[in-house]
Structures are given as C-alpha cells and as structure tokens.
Write a protein that holds these residues in place. Structure first.
Motif, PDB file in Angstrom:
ATOM      1  N   VAL A  16       0.961  -1.126   0.082  1.00  0.00           N
ATOM      2  CA  VAL A  16       0.100   0.057  -0.066  1.00  0.00           C
ATOM      3  C   VAL A  16       1.251   1.345  -0.123  1.00  0.00           C
ATOM      4  N   SER A  23       1.513   7.054  -2.862  1.00  0.00           N
ATOM      5  CA  SER A  23       1.214   5.404  -2.970  1.00  0.00           C
ATOM      6  C   SER A  23       0.811   5.048  -4.046  1.00  0.00           C
ATOM      7  N   VAL A  84      -7.506   3.210  -2.470  1.00  0.00           N
ATOM      8  CA  VAL A  84      -6.214   3.923  -1.744  1.00  0.00           C
ATOM      9  C   VAL A  84      -6.437   5.194  -2.299  1.00  0.00           C
TER      10      VAL A  84
END
Length: 209
Positions: A16, A23, A84
């Motif tokens: 991650v 990221s 994410v």
C-alpha cells in the motif's frame, strides 16, 4: 464478526504505502488484513489506523489510516476492502495515504499490538536535515521529511526525547530528540507526516494525525 457495507472490487494486494511520497496503489481497490492500533473518535473526522503485515523494508510504512465512522476496538483484527487515496490537509504539505469506500469486517477478540519502532538515540536515527532536495527523491536515511513518511501511521517510541513546546488543541507536542535529562519513561508515538517533520507527540489514548 461485525461489518459495514459498501462493496468494492479488490485485487488482494498488501503493498500500500510504497517507498515514496505517494502510494503506488492510489486509486486502486485493495483487500487488506491488519490490526487496529489507534482510533480517532472525533465526530468531524472519525477514523482509525491499522498495522499491516510487515514487509521487511524500513523505507515503507506498515501503517494505514482508515476513514470510517464505525470503529472496532484497538487490537481488533480487521479484514477490509476499499479504495486507496491520498489526502492533503494544506497546500505544500505531504499527503496522507488512507482508504475510503470501504467494506470492513472485524473480530471482537483483541490481539497484541505490534511492537513500536524505536526512533532517535538507541533506535533508528533521525536525520538532522528536514529536506535537502525539495522532495525530488525519497531518502528516509538523509531527509527527516522522508524518514517520517516511511513511518506514516505506525506505532513508534522515542525514549530519549524532551517536550519543548506546548500541547496543541489536537493533542500534538513538539519534541527534541537526544535528550539526556531525567526520564519519565518511554512514550509511544504515532507520526504525523504532514508539516514539520519533528512535530510529534505522545499518544497513549488516540493517534496524532
């Protein structure tokens, strides 16, 4: 098991944070398993942090912020899937990696928290230079900004530090590393990656963000 809904697709990846300022998984749906390490119960920004399985790379953080109003207890094992994202509080600050659009399940049994990373004297040395290349490269060993980025959302401990400023309304304090005066014992920390890289504080009950 307890859960909340909103079902995303996922790719099963555990990678991650990555070794960088952003990221490599930003914008992707992932399935993750981790342990809850800290909770922010404020109504305006309910969230919690998890520790992911260690990847063995000190340049990459094993912690992650989860933006969700329904919160398990500290020490719970969680299974989650979601997107994410990167969030920046103010212009010019580093962004914080987090997950949203979540589906979460957790076990009500509590497991031991991962050991905090020792930082400062006696542990992982803190660079004296905040940033020497305007974030052109990612150098946790040379830039304090990148050093704390590599610890984003993780549990850390500074045993040789002294508080040198007042506590803010967010529970943050400024500390100086390398203090050799009378000790009150080790204090656990959760780094706040944005802003001043030396702006960190003890957090026995809630995270610092």
């Amino acid at each position: 098991m307890a859960s909340c809904s909103a079902v995303p697709q996922s790719d099963g990846s555990q990678s991650v944070q990555g070794a960088g300022h952003i990221s490599p998984q930003r914008g992707r749906y992932l399935e993750l398993v981790g342990t809850v390490t800290a909770i922010d119960k404020r109504e305006r920004s309910p969230r919690f942090w998890i520790a992911l399985p260690e990847d063995g790379d000190p340049r990459t953080s094993d912690g992650l912020r989860i933006d969700l109003p329904i919160q398990p207890q500290v020490g719970a094992r969680v299974e989650l899937s979601g997107m994410v994202r990167e969030a920046r509080a103010r212009e010019g600050e580093l962004s914080v990696t987090h997950m949203s659009e979540l589906r979460v399940k957790w076990n009500r049994d509590v497991v031991p928290l991962p050991e905090p990373v020792e930082i400062g004297p006696g542990g992982r040395p803190v660079p004296r230079v905040a940033d020497d290349d305007a974030m052109a490269s990612f150098d946790p060993d040379g830039d304090a900004l990148d050093y704390f980025e590599s610890l984003e959302g993780m549990r850390v401990r500074a045993t040789s530090s002294q508080v040198v400023g007042p506590t803010t309304r967010f529970g943050e304090v400024v500390v100086e590393f390398g203090y050799s005066g009378p000790s009150q014992g080790p204090a656990p920390f959760v780094p706040r990656p944005p802003g001043d890289p030396l702006r960190r504080g003890p957090t026995p009950a809630r995270p610092i963000y």
